[in-house]
Design an enzyme around this catalytic site. Structure first.
Site, PDB file in Angstrom:
ATOM      1  CG  HIS A 220      63.208  37.036  50.512  1.00  0.00           C
ATOM      2  ND1 HIS A 220      63.280  37.901  51.597  1.00  0.00           N
ATOM      3  CD2 HIS A 220      64.453  37.010  49.990  1.00  0.00           C
ATOM      4  CE1 HIS A 220      64.511  38.362  51.700  1.00  0.00           C
ATOM      5  NE2 HIS A 220      65.238  37.838  50.743  1.00  0.00           N
ATOM      6  CG  ASP A 221      61.621  38.700  55.611  1.00  0.00           C
ATOM      7  OD1 ASP A 221      62.471  38.807  54.699  1.00  0.00           O
ATOM      8  OD2 ASP A 221      61.937  38.575  56.810  1.00  0.00           O
TER       9      ASP A 221
ATOM     10  N   GLY B 153      57.520  36.829  65.373  1.00  0.00           N
ATOM     11  CA  GLY B 153      56.584  36.373  64.354  1.00  0.00           C
ATOM     12  C   GLY B 153      55.191  36.828  64.704  1.00  0.00           C
TER      13      GLY B 153
END
Length: 470
Positions: free
Chosen positions: A237-238, A15
């Site tokens: 949503h990535d 992250g």
């Protein structure tokens, strides 16, 4: 102090918090904080350490002061499908169980006993993967009905992190579409489908779209940080965020390359036709109610696991170098075979597959890596052929975005295998897409078209053609 927007971008292996701001018509990025993310074993399941992830977000916000940054907004994106359930007192009823957990084995077939595969696809447009949210929830219905009975709130991972920041509960549209419980045409929760499965439709929250404002920070967090900021919704949503950062979508197939490879095109409407079902393509929601018609296929997870299984003796660039030195090795595997989803030993699994299919068995790190990269390129080529068959047209360009676009060997393999022009970049596509969604919300950008023009002006792209690179 530099005024900025903060992108919290959390993937399946790491992250980061990245600050973004506009200077003279270009988007500038500055990494603020980076941290590892991996699953842990908890209560007999593989889970995400959601509490630690929130602490890492807070740590990154604190670091802003040290870096002379003044964030006015923050947006969170993560992977899809996973969730938590809260009780009437907003306490966690479930762990954040990870999609690679084995609890969904056989659940797809159980759901099909109640709702046919064809109906499920025609209504939701979402590809069939055994870890989709619908099958995770059905596992709870069959094995832990007492949890569902107490559940009052369903929140996906970024929804829950937003709740921890603001105290507000919502379900963001792009991530919610990955549940296989959103109607592709109404763009709302499919309550008839949900209730037919015996799930409580009341626990699902109002659907909010990217660029919406969730709210300000909780009072105690304002006190802790010493400042307030707006919590805004990117495409949470990535992949949805990453596709916002594809500079040119006309006549272009994108590959969002990371732990997974998401390969597809942007569309204005869902394609829920039989051929798309047969080829297992999905219609995930995007910014501006655009659809990401794509296939979710194995990505760099395999090489990540190879690296880990070699006790991290080789970094990724070294594995690419060793693969290049093994140029004569030709064995390939089907990367989308379930056996590669979470094997105990990825190298042994690759070797067993090659043995079972009467191919040369890779024995060196270079041969193993070469096998993975060649197999990925083959998988991409198959998916591209299927897209072109469904669209009845050829797409001349492939744009590889995300961290995987730095793998020059794989980019060249894609160009050689498909005989198409391959553009690589931007690398931080997900964070860029997250930030431009915030800038649209703040009125600093007019919309997605201007955002893509800014991306085009701000970040260099590398071009690959069959057998040559420029």
């Amino acid at each position: 102090m530099t005024k900025c927007s903060l992108a919290v971008d959390i993937g399946a292996s790491s992250g980061r918090l990245i600050a973004g701001y506009l200077i003279k018509g270009k988007l500038e990025l500055q990494e603020v904080h980076r941290f590892a993310n991996n699953v842990i074993e908890k209560n007999g399941h593989f889970c995400w350490d959601i509490d630690r992830l929130f602490q890492e977000i807070k740590k990154g916000i604190h670091v802003c002061k040290e870096k002379q940054l003044n964030p006015t907004s923050i947006g969170i994106d993560t992977w899809a499908v996973d969730f938590v359930l809260l009780d009437e007192k907003d306490q966690l009823l479930t762990d954040a169980v990870a999609y690679r957990d084995s609890r969904t084995e056989g659940m797809m077939e159980e759901v099909f006993k109640t709702i046919s595969k064809e109906r499920l696809y025609l209504e939701t447009g979402i590809q069939f993967q055994k870890f989709n949210t619908i099958y995770q929830l059905y596992y709870l219905k069959l094995h832990h009905p007492e949890i569902l009975k107490k559940a009052r709130t369903f929140l996906m991972i970024p929804d829950y992190l937003n709740f921890l920041l603001t105290g507000k509960k919502e379900n963001e549209y792009t991530n919610a579409t990955s549940t296989q419980l959103i109607n592709a045409f109404t763009k709302k929760w499919d309550k008839q489908l949900i209730e037919q499965l015996g799930l409580n439709s009341e626990m699902f929250q109002e659907i909010m779209t990217p660029t919406s404002e969730v709210g300000p920070l909780r009072k105690e967090l304002v006190k802790e940080f010493g400042f307030n900021m707006k919590v805004l919704l990117p495409a949470t949503h990535d992949t949805g965020a990453a596709v916002v950062a594809v500079p040119e979508v006309n006549d272009t197939i994108y590959i969002s390359s990371g732990t997974w490879s998401l390969i597809g095109v942007e569309n204005r409407f869902p394609i829920c036709v039989t051929k798309a079902l047969d080829y297992n393509f999905t219609n995930e929601g995007g910014l501006d109610y655009r659809f990401r018609f794509l296939k979710n296929i194995m990505g760099l997870w395999m090489i990540q696991e190879v690296k880990r299984t070699y006790d991290n003796q080789y970094d990724f660039s070294k594995l690419v170098e060793l693969a290049s030195e093994s140029s004569t090795f030709r064995s390939k595997v089907n990367v989308d075979d379930d056996r590669f989803l979470k094997p105990e030993n990825m190298i042994l699994e690759i070797q067993k597959y090659c043995q079972e299919t009467d191919q040369a068995i890779p024995s060196t790190p270079g041969e193993v890596a070469k096998c993975v990269f060649d197999s990925l390129a083959d998988s991409y080529q198959r998916a591209i052929r299927e897209i072109e068959e469904i669209y009845e047209k050829e797409f001349p360009t492939i744009n590889v975005i995300g961290g995987g676009c730095q793998n020059e060997m794989l980019n060249q393999l894609i160009a050689d295998t498909t005989n198409k022009e391959v553009l690589a970049g931007p690398v931080e596509a997900t964070a860029i897409g997250n930030i431009v969604c915030q800038l649209i919300s703040l009125g600093e950008l007019e919309g997605i078209d201007q955002a893509r023009e800014i991306v085009k002006q701000s970040f260099e792209m590398k071009k690959y053609t069959a057998l040559t690179v420029s």
